[in-house]
Write an enzyme that holds these catalytic residues in place. Sequence first.
Site, PDB file in Angstrom:
ATOM      1  N   LYS A 178       0.853  -1.193   0.000  1.00  0.00           N
ATOM      2  CA  LYS A 178       0.000   0.000   0.000  1.00  0.00           C
ATOM      3  C   LYS A 178       0.886   1.239   0.000  1.00  0.00           C
ATOM      4  CE  LYS A 178      -1.667   3.060   2.600  1.00  0.00           C
ATOM      5  NZ  LYS A 178      -1.822   4.160   1.647  1.00  0.00           N
ATOM      6  N   GLU A 253       9.604   2.007  11.098  1.00  0.00           N
ATOM      7  CA  GLU A 253      10.607   3.067  10.985  1.00  0.00           C
ATOM      8  C   GLU A 253       9.824   4.370  11.025  1.00  0.00           C
ATOM      9  OE1 GLU A 253      12.850   5.696  10.661  1.00  0.00           O
ATOM     10  OE2 GLU A 253      12.384   5.541   8.532  1.00  0.00           O
ATOM     11  N   CYS A 287      13.074  11.579   7.344  1.00  0.00           N
ATOM     12  CA  CYS A 287      13.124  11.131   8.742  1.00  0.00           C
ATOM     13  C   CYS A 287      14.534  11.343   9.300  1.00  0.00           C
ATOM     14  CB  CYS A 287      12.690   9.692   8.873  1.00  0.00           C
ATOM     15  SG  CYS A 287      13.551   8.594   7.796  1.00  0.00           S
ATOM     16  N   GLU A 388       9.073  16.003  16.054  1.00  0.00           N
ATOM     17  CA  GLU A 388       9.373  15.983  14.620  1.00  0.00           C
ATOM     18  C   GLU A 388       8.489  16.996  13.891  1.00  0.00           C
ATOM     19  OE1 GLU A 388       8.468  12.392  12.237  1.00  0.00           O
ATOM     20  OE2 GLU A 388      10.559  12.482  11.606  1.00  0.00           O
TER      21      GLU A 388
HETATM   22  N1  LIG Z   1       9.526   8.325   9.142  1.00  0.00           N
HETATM   23  C1  LIG Z   1       9.255   8.869   7.993  1.00  0.00           C
HETATM   24  O1  LIG Z   1       9.995   8.746   7.037  1.00  0.00           O
HETATM   25  C2  LIG Z   1       7.984   9.600   7.829  1.00  0.00           C
HETATM   26  C3  LIG Z   1       7.435  10.329   8.876  1.00  0.00           C
HETATM   27  N2  LIG Z   1       6.270  10.995   8.677  1.00  0.00           N
HETATM   28  C4  LIG Z   1       5.738  11.819   9.805  1.00  0.00           C
HETATM   29  O2  LIG Z   1       4.354  11.661   9.863  1.00  0.00           O
HETATM   30  C5  LIG Z   1       3.690  12.919   9.712  1.00  0.00           C
HETATM   31  C6  LIG Z   1       2.364  12.710   9.000  1.00  0.00           C
HETATM   32  O3  LIG Z   1       2.545  12.142   7.715  1.00  0.00           O
HETATM   33  P1  LIG Z   1       1.511  11.072   7.160  1.00  0.00           P
HETATM   34  O4  LIG Z   1       1.707  10.886   5.712  1.00  0.00           O
HETATM   35  O5  LIG Z   1       0.127  11.430   7.604  1.00  0.00           O
HETATM   36  O6  LIG Z   1       2.013   9.738   7.920  1.00  0.00           O
HETATM   37  P2  LIG Z   1       1.267   8.382   8.107  1.00  0.00           P
HETATM   38  O7  LIG Z   1       1.960   7.594   9.133  1.00  0.00           O
HETATM   39  O8  LIG Z   1      -0.201   8.619   8.278  1.00  0.00           O
HETATM   40  O9  LIG Z   1       1.429   7.676   6.667  1.00  0.00           O
HETATM   41  C7  LIG Z   1       2.391   6.705   6.338  1.00  0.00           C
HETATM   42  C8  LIG Z   1       1.717   5.546   5.598  1.00  0.00           C
HETATM   43  O10 LIG Z   1       0.824   4.882   6.488  1.00  0.00           O
HETATM   44  C9  LIG Z   1      -0.477   4.825   5.925  1.00  0.00           C
HETATM   45  N3  LIG Z   1      -1.483   4.826   6.982  1.00  0.00           N
HETATM   46  C10 LIG Z   1      -2.134   5.897   7.519  1.00  0.00           C
HETATM   47  N4  LIG Z   1      -2.999   5.480   8.476  1.00  0.00           N
HETATM   48  C11 LIG Z   1      -2.900   4.131   8.541  1.00  0.00           C
HETATM   49  C12 LIG Z   1      -3.533   3.137   9.336  1.00  0.00           C
HETATM   50  N5  LIG Z   1      -4.452   3.452  10.253  1.00  0.00           N
HETATM   51  N6  LIG Z   1      -3.200   1.840   9.146  1.00  0.00           N
HETATM   52  C13 LIG Z   1      -2.260   1.516   8.234  1.00  0.00           C
HETATM   53  N7  LIG Z   1      -1.628   2.409   7.449  1.00  0.00           N
HETATM   54  C14 LIG Z   1      -1.936   3.710   7.597  1.00  0.00           C
HETATM   55  C15 LIG Z   1      -0.532   6.045   5.023  1.00  0.00           C
HETATM   56  O11 LIG Z   1      -1.564   5.950   4.081  1.00  0.00           O
HETATM   57  P3  LIG Z   1      -2.250   7.250   3.415  1.00  0.00           P
HETATM   58  O12 LIG Z   1      -1.320   8.384   3.591  1.00  0.00           O
HETATM   59  O13 LIG Z   1      -2.420   6.853   2.011  1.00  0.00           O
HETATM   60  O14 LIG Z   1      -3.551   7.438   4.113  1.00  0.00           O
HETATM   61  C16 LIG Z   1       0.860   5.995   4.419  1.00  0.00           C
HETATM   62  O15 LIG Z   1       0.919   5.027   3.394  1.00  0.00           O
HETATM   63  C17 LIG Z   1       4.710  13.781   8.983  1.00  0.00           C
HETATM   64  O16 LIG Z   1       4.500  15.145   9.200  1.00  0.00           O
HETATM   65  C18 LIG Z   1       6.000  13.291   9.602  1.00  0.00           C
HETATM   66  O17 LIG Z   1       6.213  13.911  10.844  1.00  0.00           O
HETATM   67  C19 LIG Z   1       5.612  10.928   7.490  1.00  0.00           C
HETATM   68  C20 LIG Z   1       6.108  10.238   6.430  1.00  0.00           C
HETATM   69  C21 LIG Z   1       7.356   9.541   6.506  1.00  0.00           C
HETATM   70  O1  LIG Z   2      18.277  10.475   4.393  1.00  0.00           O
HETATM   71  C1  LIG Z   2      18.390   9.319   4.061  1.00  0.00           C
HETATM   72  O2  LIG Z   2      19.446   8.791   3.873  1.00  0.00           O
HETATM   73  C2  LIG Z   2      17.159   8.472   3.845  1.00  0.00           C
HETATM   74  C3  LIG Z   2      15.974   9.174   4.366  1.00  0.00           C
HETATM   75  C4  LIG Z   2      14.751   8.371   4.371  1.00  0.00           C
HETATM   76  O3  LIG Z   2      14.694   7.280   3.906  1.00  0.00           O
HETATM   77  C5  LIG Z   2      13.552   8.925   4.966  1.00  0.00           C
HETATM   78  O4  LIG Z   2      13.520  10.090   5.297  1.00  0.00           O
HETATM   79  O5  LIG Z   2      12.569   8.176   5.117  1.00  0.00           O
END
Ligand SMILES: NC(=O)C1=CN([C@@H]2O[C@H](COP(=O)(O)OP(=O)(O)OC[C@H]3O[C@@H](n4cnc5c(N)ncnc54)[C@H](OP(=O)(O)O)[C@@H]3O)[C@@H](O)[C@H]2O)C=CC1
Ligand SMILES: O=C(O)CCC(=O)C(=O)O
Length: 499
Positions: A178, A253, A287, A388
């Site tokens: 997904k 992660e 991240c 974050e």
């Molecule tokens: N560690 C990282 O690399 C990341 C951190 N973030 C953090 O998260 C914040 C919000 O971003 P956001 O995109 O809303 O992050 P989410 O955790 O909501 O999204 C990440 C993935 O999880 C999916 N998801 C959302 N809700 C569920 C659920 N209940 N069960 C299973 N899967 C789910 C999302 O689907 P969909 O979006 O399609 O609904 C997406 O594919 C950012 O501002 C940042 O701080 C965000 C992205 C990456």
């Molecule tokens: O900065 C990187 O090396 C990878 C970053 C990454 O994968 C992320 O932000 O989710």
Amino acid sequence: MTTLSLEVEKLNNFINGEWVDVSEAQAVINPATGEEIVQVPLSTKEMVDEAVAAAKAAQKEWALVPAPQRAEVLYRVGYIMKERKERLSQLLTMENGKVIEEARGEVQEGIDMAFYMAGEGRRLFGQTTPAELKDKFAMSQRAPVGVVGIITPWNFPIAIATWKSFPAIVAGNAVVWKPATETPIMAYELAKIFEEAGLPKGIINVVFGAGSVVGEAMVHHEAIRVISFTGSNDTGRNIASECGKQLKKVSLEMGGKNAVIVMDDADLDLAVEGILWSAFGTSGQRCTACSRVIVHEKVKRTLEERLLAAMDKLSIGNGLDESIKVGPIINQSGIAKIKQYIEIGKAEGADLLAGGYELTEDAHENGYYFAPTLFTNAKADMRIAQEEIFGPVVSIIPVASFEEAIEVNNGVTYGLSSSIFTNDVNRVFKAQRDLDTGIVYVNAGTTGAEIHLPFGGTKGTGNGHRDSGIQALDVFTEWKAIYVDYSGKLQRAQIDVES
Ligand SMILES: NC(=O)C1=CN([C@@H]2O[C@H](COP(=O)(O)OP(=O)(O)OC[C@H]3O[C@@H](n4cnc5c(N)ncnc54)[C@H](OP(=O)(O)O)[C@@H]3O)[C@@H](O)[C@H]2O)C=CC1
Ligand SMILES: O=C(O)CCC(=O)C(=O)O
């Protein structure tokens, strides 16, 4: 500036090797321009059931294909990605907004991962060990877990997917994936590449749709044996607790609050470069992004001056333009979250040195842009120094010693990436030992992980698993211990031979 267009107006799910139309859909918006690029399907729970059934049926055969032959498919995937690198990079910039040179870097990570994991097809090493009894052979080997679910975020829509799906596939699993709804195009393109590379039907299944529907259905599905997730802390915790109830394996992660430490003996120009690219590259939406600078008070003033001068030169705009260094924020709710933290920082008493506002005029009118922002005199326990933000916002925290710098670095709930700028070899070795993060950089910024090393972190960043590197195989395999007794008689282990 070239602009590609997709050959379709609406994407399809990819289930059991077929492109499946879904009636409900929503627009995918280019965050640099506010324009619609394509429609992404909003799938139902029943579509997840179909994908899991297809994966389950296909996986049995796939597990019996010799691993070097499974790897052949990944080699072909890598070559096709390589041929298509520029197209993929431009589409990635269009759906995510990151600047084109970063998009090329991300696609390259996927290519590297294809070749690296294809190599695993001839390794997947287990162990042979001596056995306790005569005429007995003992070994361990990796076995696939079966059907695995991967849930990926929008900030690295192709690299993270390859970190998860390639090790799963080479190890003999079938995947239900997904992708984030904001960035589905990379998933569509990668599914096409798998199809062209000859991956058997049902081994990768892409189900587009909301996390609250598709993601939840995957997490609850009893036939999915592993969930590998990257995204927010809240979503990750919910997934982990549901998987815990089902005793389902889960790899998480979930981001960081990463710091660059600048000591009084550091090369300050180098440190400025490191901070600039890890704080404002990808508009801080990594991240691993640097959102804290922990600086020795003796060099704080000089560092601030040089950093401000460098920030002044950053060009902000549509990342398809090769001269642009900082692209847009993913969407309006990303902007809203950043604005909220600017107000929090001001209210907490940090001094705003630069930025702190949304860009809405001229070339920025239709996209989602935020000015690179620098706070100083932040305290280690302020919310802007603890939580974050996921935007181009960095806070300077002054310290008086190396020991204090390490303490401040470690004093957050996350533990993903940290970096130290120093020319003192003793400090380098102490720092790599004492920094409580999964990734440590010396004289470099906090971003830029290489795919053959484990990626992940300590504390609230995850749950002890790693993406990428050889360690990724641990998520997608079970260990099996195998004993072959060739003595011709029943020998009993665990019997005290002395008695
Ligand atoms: N560690 C990282 O690399 C990341 C951190 N973030 C953090 O998260 C914040 C919000 O971003 P956001 O995109 O809303 O992050 P989410 O955790 O909501 O999204 C990440 C993935 O999880 C999916 N998801 C959302 N809700 C569920 C659920 N209940 N069960 C299973 N899967 C789910 C999302 O689907 P969909 O979006 O399609 O609904 C997406 O594919 C950012 O501002 C940042 O701080 C965000 C992205 C990456
Ligand atoms: O900065 C990187 O090396 C990878 C970053 C990454 O994968 C992320 O932000 O989710």
